[in-house]
Design a protein around this motif. Structure first.
Motif, PDB file in Angstrom:
ATOM      1  N   ARG B  15     -34.938   5.437 -47.307  1.00  0.00           N
ATOM      2  CA  ARG B  15     -33.801   5.916 -46.509  1.00  0.00           C
ATOM      3  C   ARG B  15     -33.896   7.416 -46.275  1.00  0.00           C
ATOM      4  O   ARG B  15     -34.249   8.181 -47.174  1.00  0.00           O
ATOM      5  N   ILE B  20     -28.681   9.056 -41.890  1.00  0.00           N
ATOM      6  CA  ILE B  20     -27.526   8.208 -42.189  1.00  0.00           C
ATOM      7  C   ILE B  20     -26.250   9.041 -42.215  1.00  0.00           C
ATOM      8  O   ILE B  20     -25.203   8.617 -41.726  1.00  0.00           O
ATOM      9  N   ILE B  23     -25.035   9.558 -38.696  1.00  0.00           N
ATOM     10  CA  ILE B  23     -24.351   8.378 -38.154  1.00  0.00           C
ATOM     11  C   ILE B  23     -22.896   8.354 -38.613  1.00  0.00           C
ATOM     12  O   ILE B  23     -21.976   8.158 -37.815  1.00  0.00           O
ATOM     13  N   TRP B  24     -22.682   8.620 -39.903  1.00  0.00           N
ATOM     14  CA  TRP B  24     -21.301   8.605 -40.418  1.00  0.00           C
ATOM     15  C   TRP B  24     -20.484   9.755 -39.852  1.00  0.00           C
ATOM     16  O   TRP B  24     -19.273   9.640 -39.654  1.00  0.00           O
TER      17      TRP B  24
END
Lengths: 258, 109
Positions: B15, B20, B23-24
């Motif tokens: 990851r 990520i 994205i959040w």
């Protein structure tokens, strides 16, 4: 971007006439999904633009929103029509439920991006996990919409006294409860018609999306994509799912807020 | 048996926390803009200004969804334009049918 992680671009081996080229640097499936979505944008735009045209052809409700009563003489105030919550009968909670539906759909869109991102990394466990969350969000949204429709069709306790032409072409004055395609207690008949067609067509898209998501979830879980060597199907279904969310953003603004 | 031998295991990339997180962050922006719309719907007077704010925020949200979530930003320039340019026709349709609707209004009332 996906061309770097997927193994479907063979053009360098076969030469320009050997097939397998990717115009616009997007694979066939993704390109076609984009153009399908473009045509779908036009369909939904047609619905929403007709909503705008019909809405301005009726006078707006003049008084303060809190005194609103339904009538087929003027366009209703949406926050006074969509003000109910499940299990909380009689409580005036304007737009709370539809706000919750928007939240659910945006969150399911986020989990979809995370599934696509996991697909880029070939991380099967993450793809399956995030697809399951997305699926859950989609099903919850559909359930909410089913409740919303039921409430809209059955109407309020009091109803509204309306004078209208009924299905036998007689002019009648009576108390109307809820809504159908002919008459509704909230506003002109086209208000309910547009509600059924716009949110119905969107709900139909969500239903198809849930079916596609289930297929992707199943195939990812049993390892079809791992064997295929790439998770592009998750990406394509993701494009469709984001589009469904995109349409809802517009429906939320034009149908519920304005 | 042959199928078993063909079965390849793809190499899993670990990851990337930064991706990520982004994205959040965008999810937060989308929810925040929706919240703003929600608050304005009850605190502001209905009128052209409020409608303009709603439409503006909706377009910003649509931009984030298309460019970031659907990764349109990362596609070839010509693909971006072949999606965006046809939408110009919609602007005309909005104007034409709004005009038509207000003419029907004048005939009806």
């Amino acid at each position: 971007m996906s061309t770097t992680t997927t193994s479907i671009n063979f053009s360098s081996k076969r030469g320009i006439w050997g097939g397998g080229n990717e115009p616009l640097n997007a694979s066939y499936g993704k390109l076609m999904m984009w153009f399908f979505l473009l045509s779908d944008i036009f369909t939904f735009a047609g619905f929403l633009i007709v909503y705008g045209a019909i809405r301005v052809s009726y006078p707006p409700y003049g008084g303060p929103a809190t005194d609103f009563v339904g009538s087929n003489e003027y366009w209703p105030v949406p926050e006074m029509v969509f003000d109910a919550l499940p299990f909380l009968h009689g409580i005036h909670a304007p737009l709370v439920f539809v706000g919750l539906m928007t939240f659910i759909l945006i969150m399911s869109s986020v989990t979809m991006v995370l599934a696509v991102e996991a697909g880029h990394r070939n991380d099967k466990n993450d793809v399956v996990k995030w697809l399951l969350w997305t699926l859950l969000g989609g099903i919850t949204f559909l359930g909410c919409q089913a409740w919303e429709w039921t409430h809209f069709i059955h109407g309020t306790d009091g109803g509204t006294v309306l004078t209208y032409v009924n299905q036998f072409s007689d002019l009648v004055t009576e108390t109307v409860y809820g809504a159908n395609l002919q008459v509704n207690e909230y506003g002109p008949s086209s208000f309910a018609q547009l509600f059924f067609f716009i949110t119905g067509f969107h709900g139909f898209h969500v239903t198809i999306g849930v079916a596609l998501l289930f297929i992707a979830f199943y195939q990812a879980a049993v390892g079809v994509y791992e064997q295929r060597g790439h998770y592009e199907m998750v990406e394509k279904i993701g494009l469709y799912w984001h589009f469904v969310d995109l349409v809802w953003v517009f429906v939320f603004t034009f149908f519920y807020l304005i | 048996m042959a199928l078993q031998e063909n079965r390849q295991t793809l190499e899993v990339t670990p990851r990337n926390g930064e991706k990520i997180k982004k994205i959040w962050k965008i999810a937060g922006i989308l929810l925040f803009l929706t919240l703003i719309e929600f608050v304005f719907a009850f605190t502001m007077e209905r009128g052209m200004l409020l409608y303009a704010i709603f439409i503006g925020l909706t377009l910003v949200k649509a931009g984030y969804i298309m460019m970031e979530f659907m990764h349109l930003k990362e596609e070839a320039k010509i693909l971006i334009w072949s999606i965006m340019l046809p939408l110009i026709f919609l602007i005309w349709l909005v104007l034409a049918l709004m005009r038509e609707g207000s003419d029907i209004f004048l005939l009806r009332w």
